[in-house]
Design a protein around this motif. Structure first.
Motif, mmCIF file in Angstrom:
data_model
loop_
_atom_site.group_PDB
_atom_site.id
_atom_site.type_symbol
_atom_site.label_atom_id
_atom_site.label_comp_id
_atom_site.label_asym_id
_atom_site.label_seq_id
_atom_site.Cartn_x
_atom_site.Cartn_y
_atom_site.Cartn_z
ATOM 1 N N ARG A 405 0.831 -1.209 0.000
ATOM 2 C CA ARG A 405 0.000 0.000 0.000
ATOM 3 C C ARG A 405 0.869 1.264 0.000
ATOM 4 N NH1 ARG A 405 -5.315 -0.699 0.546
ATOM 5 N NH2 ARG A 405 -6.103 -2.724 1.275
ATOM 6 N N VAL A 406 1.959 1.252 0.762
ATOM 7 C CA VAL A 406 2.860 2.413 0.779
ATOM 8 C C VAL A 406 3.452 2.631 -0.609
ATOM 9 C CG1 VAL A 406 5.064 3.276 1.668
ATOM 10 C CG2 VAL A 406 3.396 2.260 3.234
ATOM 11 N N PHE A 407 3.886 1.547 -1.259
ATOM 12 C CA PHE A 407 4.472 1.665 -2.594
ATOM 13 C C PHE A 407 3.448 2.215 -3.591
ATOM 14 C CE2 PHE A 407 5.656 -0.069 -6.764
ATOM 15 C CZ PHE A 407 6.981 0.336 -6.848
ATOM 16 N N ASP A 409 0.795 4.147 -2.931
ATOM 17 C CA ASP A 409 0.534 5.559 -2.652
ATOM 18 C C ASP A 409 1.668 6.440 -3.161
ATOM 19 O OD1 ASP A 409 -1.859 4.942 -1.482
ATOM 20 O OD2 ASP A 409 -1.066 4.916 0.574
ATOM 21 N N GLU A 410 2.911 5.984 -2.965
ATOM 22 C CA GLU A 410 4.054 6.792 -3.397
ATOM 23 C C GLU A 410 4.162 6.854 -4.919
ATOM 24 O OE1 GLU A 410 7.367 4.957 -1.553
ATOM 25 O OE2 GLU A 410 7.040 5.904 0.418
ATOM 26 N N THR A 411 3.761 5.779 -5.602
ATOM 27 C CA THR A 411 3.946 5.717 -7.056
ATOM 28 C C THR A 411 2.760 6.296 -7.819
ATOM 29 O OG1 THR A 411 5.271 3.707 -6.765
ATOM 30 C CG2 THR A 411 4.463 4.177 -8.989
ATOM 31 N N GLY A 413 -0.085 7.931 -6.377
ATOM 32 C CA GLY A 413 -0.669 9.148 -5.823
ATOM 33 C C GLY A 413 -2.175 9.163 -5.955
ATOM 34 N N SER A 414 -2.727 10.254 -6.533
ATOM 35 C CA SER A 414 -4.181 10.412 -6.651
ATOM 36 C C SER A 414 -4.805 9.428 -7.639
ATOM 37 C CB SER A 414 -4.514 11.846 -7.080
ATOM 38 O OG SER A 414 -3.945 12.120 -8.356
ATOM 39 N N THR A 464 2.502 11.043 -12.007
ATOM 40 C CA THR A 464 3.523 9.998 -11.856
ATOM 41 C C THR A 464 4.889 10.414 -12.370
ATOM 42 O OG1 THR A 464 3.027 9.056 -14.039
ATOM 43 C CG2 THR A 464 1.748 8.235 -12.163
ATOM 44 N N ARG A 473 10.679 3.628 -15.521
ATOM 45 C CA ARG A 473 9.557 4.275 -14.850
ATOM 46 C C ARG A 473 8.247 3.551 -15.165
ATOM 47 N NH1 ARG A 473 8.470 6.518 -10.286
ATOM 48 N NH2 ARG A 473 6.678 7.939 -10.377
ATOM 49 N N THR A 476 7.921 0.549 -12.959
ATOM 50 C CA THR A 476 7.533 0.914 -11.595
ATOM 51 C C THR A 476 6.037 1.191 -11.512
ATOM 52 O OG1 THR A 476 9.718 1.866 -11.176
ATOM 53 C CG2 THR A 476 7.923 2.569 -9.734
ATOM 54 N N ALA A 480 3.129 -1.020 -9.541
ATOM 55 C CA ALA A 480 2.223 -0.421 -8.557
ATOM 56 C C ALA A 480 0.768 -0.692 -8.931
ATOM 57 C CB ALA A 480 2.483 1.076 -8.458
#
Length: 493
Positions: A405-407, A409-411, A413-414, A464, A473, A476, A480
């Motif tokens: 979940r952290v990954f 949110d960081e990748t 975003g909205s 992103t 990219r 990644t 996600a």
């Protein structure tokens, strides 16, 4: 010739005599053979073949008028008249016409046999195809003969059928049949319940060739207890075998290595598991909470469905999931649909790799458990999620959920938000992933203009960062997106 019937044509072919009349008279059934002298003293000759010896009044003299010999016989309507001339001559046309007008077949002996020899040969042929006279069965004698076959259930059922003149088998369903009784004459197929209670199963299904009489019913009444004992022994054996198989399979799939080795040795000694390759399935209700009692109820409902696809299928509850071990050649997708129809509860089904050695069962079971867990996450309802098709999802699932979940949110975003824009942007990313970021092909799949797609990609890249021309990219972002499908199954990706 078939058993019980012989026609004029059959006898002509078998004896080599010539048929002088038209085919309309050939199919008459024959029941007896009589000589002309005896026939003149008989009132009616229905079904008889009359044999005439056509002889001259003096040696080497002319043959008498055949019509005068045929006329008194024709009036008694025999099935056929066979003429055996004293010397080789063709059938007179007038005699043939007389027989055809009376619709009686005229046979002509063209061989060297005398009339008496031909009559004897015909009599033997007629008797050989007539069924023996029915003999009323003696229930006591018949029961003794049946009990000599009582060691084996299949042999016993055959012996019962022979004794009562019927096809006899065990039936597990009452549909389409009438429960039988032990009184009166019983027509048609009947079911005699082994429990003695009408409408229950298993039952003895009896399909008689003729109506069952009192003697046959007495025989059936006498053997029901023996059949009932056989069925009880069979069910006890099946239950014991099922319990032994389930116990050993649980030990093999478990983590205790000592119990696993002991069960592996025992399974080889008792041949508990099939020798062919099998698929191990893990099944869980989808979107429905069930306790262990519910899982066992589910097992009771689904085990017969699996057995229809593979009679040797094994169904157990292990570690909180329903486990089905079925032959590798079974159609798993058809099985998943049949399982759902059997319980009307949404199911998630995971399948491990095919294995043919009990030592490999634990590995395939772990694969199936992982596949069903991923299938639940991605919304695979009532279809099979195969471990070999998981790809990167199988690896990502092993990561802790909070790390995924952290990954995400960081990748993303909205883009990971549950908003209309977030839903649309994730849909665009999934299509781009499937087309390897081909703008024209992606636009066709999304039913939008390529320029419109470029505009929407620009809005995604604002969140992103640029990724269309940067492979690392892209990897990644798409990773996600896969993580998001594992933990936030909204669209059923």
């Amino acid at each position: 010739m078939t058993s019980g019937t012989a026609t004029v044509a059959d006898l002509a072919v078998a004896t080599g005599v010539q048929i002088a009349t038209t085919p309309a008279t050939w199919d008459t059934a024959v029941t007896s053979v009589v000589e002309a002298g005896e026939a003149l003293d008989t009132v009616a000759l229905d079904g008889a073949v009359v044999v005439i010896s056509w002889q001259p009044a003096r040696p080497n003299g002319p043959l008498p008028d055949l019509r005068s010999l045929l006329d008194p016989l024709i009036r008694k309507k025999p099935a056929a008249i066979l003429v055996s001339p004293a010397r080789p001559v063709n059938p007179p046309k007038q005699a043939v016409a007389l027989a055809e007008r009376a619709e009686i077949c005229l046979l002509w002996n063209v061989g060297p046999d005398s009339a008496a020899d031909v009559a004897a040969k015909l009599s033997r042929l007629v008797l050989s195809v007539q069924p023996p006279a029915p003999v009323e069965a003696n229930p006591d004698t018949a029961l003794l003969n049946i009990l000599r076959s009582a060691d084996d259930l299949d042999t016993l059922l055959v012996a019962i059928g022979d004794a009562v003149g019927a096809s006899v088998r065990l039936s597990e369903t009452m549909s389409g049949h009438v429960p039988g009784t032990m009184s009166g004459h019983v027509p048609g197929t009947v079911l005699l319940p082994l429990s003695g209670i009408a409408g229950t199963t298993p039952a003895l299904e009896v399909s008689p060739r003729d109506t069952l009489g009192s003697s046959e019913l007495a025989i059936l009444d006498g053997v029901l207890a023996v059949v009932r004992l056989h069925v009880k022994l069979r069910d006890t054996h099946v239950d014991d075998a099922s319990v032994e198989i389930a116990r050993n399979l649980k030990n093999i799939l478990g983590e205790d290595l000592v119990h696993r080795e002991a069960s592996l040795r025992k399974s080889r000694r008792l041949a508990l598991f099939p020798r062919h390759a099998v698929a191990v399935l893990a099944i869980e209700p989808f979107g429905v909470s069930v306790d262990m009692n519910g899982l066992h109820d589910l097992k009771t409902s689904l085990a017969p469905v699996a057995s229809r696809f593979d009679p040797d299928a094994i169904t157990i509850v292990n570690e909180g999931v329903l486990v089905v071990m079925i032959k590798a050649t079974a159609d798993l997708d058809a099985l998943a649909r049949a399982l759902y129809r059997g319980v009307q509860v949404p199911l998630a089904v995971g399948a491990g790799d095919h294995v043919d050695d009990p030592r490999s069962y634990p590995g395939s079971f772990r694969q199936a458990v992982r596949a069903v867990a991923v299938g639940r996450r991605i919304g695979a309802i009532n279809r099979v999620t195969r471990y070999r098709d998981l790809g990167v999802l199988g690896l990502l699932y092993q990561l802790p959920e909070h790390a995924r979940r952290v990954f995400v949110d960081e990748t993303l975003g909205s883009i990971a938000d549950e908003t209309p824009d977030g839903l649309d942007q994730r849909r665009i990313l999934r299509v781009l992933r499937s087309t390897d970021c081909n703008i024209a092909e992606s636009a066709r799949e999304l039913y939008i203009h390529p320029n419109t797609l470029r505009s929407r990609i620009a809005r995604i890249e604002a969140v992103t960062g640029p990724f269309m021309n940067e492979p690392d990219r892209r990897l990644t972002i798409f990773t996600a997106l896969s993580m998001f499908s594992l933990d936030s199954n909204v669209e059923g990706d």
